[in-house]
Design a protein around this motif. Structure first.
Motif, PDB file in Angstrom:
ATOM      1  N   GLY B 186       0.728  -1.091  -0.350  1.00  0.00           N
ATOM      2  CA  GLY B 186      -0.275   0.434  -0.138  1.00  0.00           C
ATOM      3  C   GLY B 186       0.228   1.223   0.317  1.00  0.00           C
ATOM      4  N   LEU B 187       2.032   1.129   0.393  1.00  0.00           N
ATOM      5  CA  LEU B 187       2.910   2.405  -0.260  1.00  0.00           C
ATOM      6  C   LEU B 187       3.121   2.564  -1.508  1.00  0.00           C
ATOM      7  CD1 LEU B 187       5.897   1.082   2.336  1.00  0.00           C
ATOM      8  CD2 LEU B 187       3.879   3.068   2.838  1.00  0.00           C
ATOM      9  N   PRO B 188       3.247   4.109  -1.691  1.00  0.00           N
ATOM     10  CA  PRO B 188       3.985   4.650  -3.438  1.00  0.00           C
ATOM     11  C   PRO B 188       4.722   4.113  -3.822  1.00  0.00           C
ATOM     12  CG  PRO B 188       4.006   6.254  -1.326  1.00  0.00           C
ATOM     13  CD  PRO B 188       3.378   5.025  -0.801  1.00  0.00           C
ATOM     14  N   ALA B 189       5.141   3.755  -5.009  1.00  0.00           N
ATOM     15  CA  ALA B 189       6.542   3.200  -5.715  1.00  0.00           C
ATOM     16  C   ALA B 189       7.638   4.468  -5.917  1.00  0.00           C
ATOM     17  CB  ALA B 189       5.830   3.083  -7.406  1.00  0.00           C
ATOM     18  N   GLN B 190       8.575   3.672  -5.686  1.00  0.00           N
ATOM     19  CA  GLN B 190       9.139   4.859  -5.895  1.00  0.00           C
ATOM     20  C   GLN B 190      10.350   3.918  -7.053  1.00  0.00           C
ATOM     21  OE1 GLN B 190      10.105   6.430  -3.113  1.00  0.00           O
ATOM     22  NE2 GLN B 190       8.276   6.116  -2.416  1.00  0.00           N
ATOM     23  N   ASP B 191      10.801   5.492  -6.579  1.00  0.00           N
ATOM     24  CA  ASP B 191      11.789   5.830  -8.500  1.00  0.00           C
ATOM     25  C   ASP B 191      13.156   5.710  -7.891  1.00  0.00           C
ATOM     26  OD1 ASP B 191      12.568   5.690 -11.265  1.00  0.00           O
ATOM     27  OD2 ASP B 191      12.050   7.702 -11.184  1.00  0.00           O
ATOM     28  N   TRP B 192      13.879   4.400  -7.730  1.00  0.00           N
ATOM     29  CA  TRP B 192      15.103   3.522  -7.361  1.00  0.00           C
ATOM     30  C   TRP B 192      15.834   4.415  -8.189  1.00  0.00           C
ATOM     31  CZ3 TRP B 192      13.927   1.534  -2.584  1.00  0.00           C
ATOM     32  CH2 TRP B 192      12.549   1.194  -2.552  1.00  0.00           C
ATOM     33  N   LEU B 193      15.848   4.596  -9.330  1.00  0.00           N
ATOM     34  CA  LEU B 193      17.154   4.767 -10.004  1.00  0.00           C
ATOM     35  C   LEU B 193      17.069   6.027 -10.442  1.00  0.00           C
ATOM     36  CD1 LEU B 193      18.700   1.621 -11.779  1.00  0.00           C
ATOM     37  CD2 LEU B 193      19.381   2.929  -9.249  1.00  0.00           C
ATOM     38  N   GLY B 194      16.119   6.996 -10.079  1.00  0.00           N
ATOM     39  CA  GLY B 194      15.675   7.858 -10.459  1.00  0.00           C
ATOM     40  C   GLY B 194      16.270   9.598 -10.574  1.00  0.00           C
TER      41      GLY B 194
END
Lengths: 433, 335
Positions: B186-194
């Motif tokens: 339920g957490l927002p998706a992250q841009d890990w290498l953004g």
């Protein structure tokens, strides 16, 4: 310590000069390649193929077999070299003279670089170039450097706009966008009417910036005026437009896996349209949006136009080039001729779905292929890139600044100014504004 | 080598005392010849190693040093194109390249150096801390200890590039497993290498993953070498676990610690594959460390700058030699 022009270099310059004279006018020396009877040529040559090892290579291997059957005295050593590493490998081998192939399949953008380093032989007047009038002018232009011909066009491509017809129908859009502004407007409609689908996916690779740059009449540099033009007002306008597309119309870009994610998103129907080349269609057709009977769901259109009103995209594709240091130039020329002949090109087109460079190779049978039929009209929008030997090195600084601009870390003007400054270092004698 | 050292005392024992004083009066040439007569066997034994090192290490190093004093690039080095030979036309430019780099005029060196130092320090510190913690856990008698030890060494057994690609797939912001998991929760998706900052965190994380097994194995060896009596004695004296750690474990591990930190610093400073492979081509250049930057210089199409790249190589070597020397000296004064 100064290493002046030694006697060896002088001799080399003379040798090169003489071979160079053979080309161009196609006069007295031009028949040196033809003088020998083709049937009497013998020996072994090595061919570096850069086609996709799994899907495309078998076609080329079959053609190599046909060549050996036609010229039994010539043996061809076929080697498949990865497209991504071939430039490094060929340059290292060509420079030392050890292990270099006799014929190499070369991305059209690399011809000026190899030619300026004297690695590849001028082909004017040799048996490698036959029926040059039959070649389409776009691909043929990619083989020229300094007035001579250094390659023979094998396959060609350009960027077009691939779109998902089903999504367009759902959004009530009747035809693909003609301009970048229309693309932005259509993306907004799609986003609103088809939930969960984005308009496009911006590829952050700077090669894919070309259609936007060309659409405003901008380019990386102007070789005639010896000027770096990547930060010209037109280029700034173009990149501002690209940034607007990225901000408003694109699915969120994953920079580390941009290409793969772009493909996956498009072929599974999460993205409505893409600026892409014909090489990607084979992959698209494996995805749920275009699989099997849904093949006709894939639409082909020219890239959108900029404010100049013209839709333009860079000419891509591959040429065959002959290594200048080849021990068996005659056999290498013959092989190049064979591989780029109309019948070979038809065979490649039928099996691989890549676009031939000869007009005579577009037979009705070849045009039945969906990709070829789709891209053939788009080829009219193709125009060459600047033919600079250093063009490969220009992509890195442009790319870095383009990504900074997209991520919002720098303004368009500041980013392009920084790229222009780097270009100035890489292009000696060019003025930077 | 063993033969040589054994040979020496044996012969020396036979030689009478005065001979040693005689030797002092001889010329260097004579002493060299005598040394040859005496140790030729040793020289013959080490010759293959010396030759291999000379070919694989010394020759490229000297050639790189030479190039760093020139303006060599791919357009002016010697070419042997089959029958055609073109001589080299580059010039000797003295210390120009070094001046360009060290004065900061090339605009890249100091930003790259800063990030390289941050990268090295954070990687080594965290790898050491985690490696030590895991070694301590595995040093006590637990059930399935062998299994845990093997499982934790696994990242080391996986070739670095495979591990890095696996991480890249997991970090994928649209189709990666990390985002799948956190969006399920339920957490927002992250841009890990953004962004460059996120990319820096990611490469440090992956490098720690790759580096921990080595630290753990080395430190586990060190822990096992500390005599148990010391702990027992400390416990008798009423030392708390924390006191035992700082007064027994840490000093007992010092020889191992010194070596692994030196090694790991040198490795991390030049850790090419993780940064190059994890982030791909679409970077802003902010995540390049010195070696990846030097690589870009030497292999960019059409304008490869061999001299500049060689200069970076030599400067990197100098930095590491200076660090090692300083580090060793520092350790000596501590002892």
């Amino acid at each position: 310590m100064r290493r002046g022009i030694s006697a060896v270099a002088m001799a080399a310059a003379i040798v090169l000069g003489v071979t160079a004279c053979g080309g161009g006018s196609g006069s007295s020396k031009s028949d040196s390649g033809k003088a020998k009877d083709p049937a009497s040529v013998s020996g072994t040559i090595t061919y570096w193929d850069t086609s996709d090892a799994k899907n495309e290579a078998p076609t080329y291997q079959a053609l190599v077999k046909d060549f050996e059957a036609k010229y039994p005295k010539i043996k061809v050593n076929y080697q498949n070299v990865d497209f991504g590493t071939v430039e490094q490998k060929f340059k290292a081998a060509a420079q030392s003279g050890k292990g270099a192939p006799d014929v190499v399949r070369t991305d059209v953008g690399l011809i000026p670089e190899y030619a300026s380093l004297h690695y590849i032989a001028p082909l004017d007047g040799t048996s490698a170039l036959q029926d040059t009038g039959d070649f389409m002018s776009g691909p043929m232009n990619t083989t020229k450097y300094d007035g001579k011909t250094y390659g023979v066009p094998s396959v060609t491509d350009t960027l077009g706009l691939l779109y998902n017809k089903e999504i367009f129908a759902k959004a009530g859009i009747s035809s693909p966008p003609k301009t970048w502004d229309e693309l932005i407007a259509d993306s907004a409609t799609i986003k609103q009417k088809v939930p969960g689908v984005a308009g496009t996916y911006v590829n952050p690779d700077s090669y894919f910036l070309f259609p936007v740059l060309f659409g405003e009449g901008a380019d990386l540099a102007d070789p005639a005026a010896k000027k770096v033009t990547v930060n010209s007002p037109e280029a700034v306008k173009a990149v501002t437009e690209a940034k607007k597309i990225y901000d408003t119309s694109s699915l969120k870009v994953d920079f580390a896996s941009a290409y793969d994610n772009m493909q996956t998103s498009f072929k599974t129907g999460k993205v409505a349209m893409l600026v892409q080349g014909p090489w990607s269609v084979g992959d698209d057709l494996t995805g749920s949006a275009f699989q099997g009977a849904k093949e006709s769901n894939l639409g082909y259109a020219p890239v959108p136009a900029g404010s100049s009103g013209k839709a333009l995209a860079p000419t891509g594709g591959h040429d065959l080039a002959v290594y200048q240091g080849s021990k068996n130039l005659d056999a290498a020329y013959l092989f190049t001729q064979f591989m780029t002949s109309s019948s070979s090109q038809q065979q490649i087109a039928l099996k691989n779905g890549t676009l031939p460079t000869r007009t005579s190779a577009y037979t009705p049978e070849v045009l039945k292929n969906g990709t070829i039929a789709g891209f053939k009209p788009i080829m009219d929008t193709a125009r060459p890139r600047v033919a600079l030997p250093q063009v490969g090195s220009l992509f890195t600084p442009l790319q870095q600044q383009y990504i900074k601009i997209l991520q919002g870390q720098t303004s368009v003007q500041a980013g392009l100014d920084a790229a222009a400054k780097e270009f100035g270092k890489l292009l000696p004698g060019y003025t930077v504004q | 080598m063993t033969t040589a050292t054994m040979d020496e005392p044996a012969r020396d024992a036979k030689a009478p005392g005065p001979r040693g004083s005689q030797r002092r009066g001889t010329t260097p040439l004579q002493s060299l010849r005598r040394s040859w007569d005496k140790h030729w066997y040793a020289w013959a034994m080490v010759a293959p190693v010396v030759i291999v090192i000379a070919v694989l290490v010394l020759y490229p190093l000297c050639y790189g040093l030479y190039l760093s004093f020139t303006n060599a690039n791919e357009r002016n080095v010697a070419q042997n194109i089959g029958p055609i030979h073109i001589g080299a036309t580059y010039d000797f430019v003295g210390l120009h390249n070094y001046w360009q780099i060290l004065s900061g005029r090339d605009g890249d060196f100091y930003p790259r150096l800063e990030w390289t130092v941050i990268w090295t320090v954070s990687c080594v510190a965290l790898t050491y801390a985690i490696g030590l913690a895991m070694a301590m856990l595995l040093n006590r008698p637990v059930r399935f200890r062998l299994f845990y030890r093997l499982a934790l060494i696994l990242p080391w057994a996986v070739p670095a590039f495979i591990g890095v690609f696996a991480w890249r797939l997991m970090f994928n912001s649209q189709y990666g497993v990390f985002n799948d998991i956190i969006t399920k929760v339920g957490l927002p998706a992250q841009d890990w290498l953004g962004t460059p900052f996120a990319q820096k965190i990611a490469v440090i994380l992956v490098n720690i993953w790759c580096g921990v097994p080595f630290m753990m194995v080395a430190l586990l060896g060190g822990l096992q070498a500390i005599p148990n009596e010391l702990y027992e004695a400390a416990e008798m004296d009423g030392a708390t676990p924390l006191q035992r750690f700082f007064n027994v474990t840490v000093p007992g591990l010092r020889p191992v610690t010194n070596t692994v930190i030196l090694l790991s610093t040198v490795w991390t400073f030049n850790m090419f594959p993780i940064i190059y492979l994890l982030l791909g081509n679409n970077t802003t250049g902010d995540t390049d460390i010195l070696v990846t930057h030097a690589y870009e210089m030497a292999f960019s199409g059409g304008a490869a700058d061999y001299a500049g790249s060689a200069t970076y190589g030599i400067v990197i070597l100098m930095i590491l030699v200076a660090f090692s020397t300083f580090y060793r000296r520092q350790l000596k004064t501590q002892d």
